[in-house]
Scaffold this motif. Structure first.
Motif, PDB file in Angstrom:
ATOM      1  N   UNK A 139       0.843  -1.204   0.000  1.00  0.00           N
ATOM      2  CA  UNK A 139       0.000   0.000   0.000  1.00  0.00           C
ATOM      3  C   UNK A 139       0.875   1.249   0.000  1.00  0.00           C
ATOM      4  N   UNK A 140       1.941   1.245   0.786  1.00  0.00           N
ATOM      5  CA  UNK A 140       2.852   2.393   0.842  1.00  0.00           C
ATOM      6  C   UNK A 140       3.486   2.637  -0.525  1.00  0.00           C
ATOM      7  N   UNK A 141       3.925   1.559  -1.169  1.00  0.00           N
ATOM      8  CA  UNK A 141       4.534   1.689  -2.497  1.00  0.00           C
ATOM      9  C   UNK A 141       3.566   2.201  -3.534  1.00  0.00           C
ATOM     10  N   UNK A 142       2.337   1.706  -3.478  1.00  0.00           N
ATOM     11  CA  UNK A 142       1.313   2.156  -4.431  1.00  0.00           C
ATOM     12  C   UNK A 142       1.006   3.640  -4.233  1.00  0.00           C
ATOM     13  N   UNK A 143       0.861   4.075  -2.967  1.00  0.00           N
ATOM     14  CA  UNK A 143       0.578   5.489  -2.726  1.00  0.00           C
ATOM     15  C   UNK A 143       1.768   6.367  -3.104  1.00  0.00           C
ATOM     16  N   UNK A 144       2.984   5.883  -2.898  1.00  0.00           N
ATOM     17  CA  UNK A 144       4.172   6.627  -3.327  1.00  0.00           C
ATOM     18  C   UNK A 144       4.141   6.817  -4.839  1.00  0.00           C
ATOM     19  N   UNK A 145       3.802   5.753  -5.555  1.00  0.00           N
ATOM     20  CA  UNK A 145       3.703   5.819  -7.017  1.00  0.00           C
ATOM     21  C   UNK A 145       2.640   6.827  -7.444  1.00  0.00           C
ATOM     22  N   UNK A 146       1.502   6.821  -6.786  1.00  0.00           N
ATOM     23  CA  UNK A 146       0.432   7.772  -7.106  1.00  0.00           C
ATOM     24  C   UNK A 146       0.900   9.218  -6.900  1.00  0.00           C
ATOM     25  N   UNK A 147       1.606   9.467  -5.809  1.00  0.00           N
ATOM     26  CA  UNK A 147       2.126  10.813  -5.551  1.00  0.00           C
ATOM     27  C   UNK A 147       3.144  11.222  -6.610  1.00  0.00           C
ATOM     28  N   UNK A 148       4.007  10.299  -6.997  1.00  0.00           N
ATOM     29  CA  UNK A 148       5.021  10.606  -8.012  1.00  0.00           C
ATOM     30  C   UNK A 148       4.393  10.864  -9.379  1.00  0.00           C
ATOM     31  N   UNK A 149       3.360  10.112  -9.729  1.00  0.00           N
ATOM     32  CA  UNK A 149       2.673  10.349 -11.008  1.00  0.00           C
ATOM     33  C   UNK A 149       2.038  11.730 -11.034  1.00  0.00           C
ATOM     34  N   UNK A 150       1.430  12.129  -9.921  1.00  0.00           N
ATOM     35  CA  UNK A 150       0.678  13.387  -9.885  1.00  0.00           C
ATOM     36  C   UNK A 150       1.522  14.612  -9.548  1.00  0.00           C
ATOM     37  N   UNK A 151       2.522  14.444  -8.692  1.00  0.00           N
ATOM     38  CA  UNK A 151       3.275  15.596  -8.186  1.00  0.00           C
ATOM     39  C   UNK A 151       4.783  15.439  -8.321  1.00  0.00           C
ATOM     40  N   UNK A 152       5.225  14.494  -9.131  1.00  0.00           N
ATOM     41  CA  UNK A 152       6.644  14.161  -9.230  1.00  0.00           C
ATOM     42  C   UNK A 152       7.566  15.316  -9.529  1.00  0.00           C
ATOM     43  N   UNK A 153       7.115  16.261 -10.346  1.00  0.00           N
ATOM     44  CA  UNK A 153       7.970  17.399 -10.681  1.00  0.00           C
ATOM     45  C   UNK A 153       8.065  18.410  -9.545  1.00  0.00           C
TER      46      UNK A 153
END
Length: 105
Positions: A23-37
């Motif tokens: 779950x932590x990895x999935x949420x990290x991925x979601x944050x990076x997709x949306x706010x990575x820059x």
């Protein structure tokens, strides 16, 4: 942003014994997709005792212990965005749930 500007660090502390790492990895991925820059780092931090907490630059923005549940993806994106870049539009994640499914019931 320039290289001298420090970008925010998001940490997700999860209980390794409870196997919250997926779950932590999935949420990290979601944050990076949306706010990575806008992020300097998203770190997964193993913990114990059922912990699941998300912090931005050391300040907790979501705690499973306080909320009694895990964060929804869109909810977490909004919480992090509101701290680091309130001007950013999150697209479909910006839509809040409605209490009605249609105009006529």
């Amino acid at each position: 942003m320039s290289e001298t500007t420090a970008l925010p660090r998001v940490s997700i502390r999860y209980c390794r014994r409870c196997r919250f790492v997926l779950r932590a990895g999935w949420l990290a991925q979601e944050l990076l997709f949306s706010l990575g820059d806008r992020l300097g780092e998203v770190a997964l931090v193993p913990g114990e005792g059922g912990v699941f907490e998300v912090a931005v630059d050391g300040e907790c923005v979501f705690s499973r212990a306080d909320a009694g549940r895990f964060p929804e993806s869109a909810e977490l994106k909004r919480l992090v965005r509101d701290r680091i870049a309130p001007e950013v539009d999150l697209g479909h994640s910006e839509q809040k749930p409605t209490s009605q499914r249609g105009d006529a019931e």
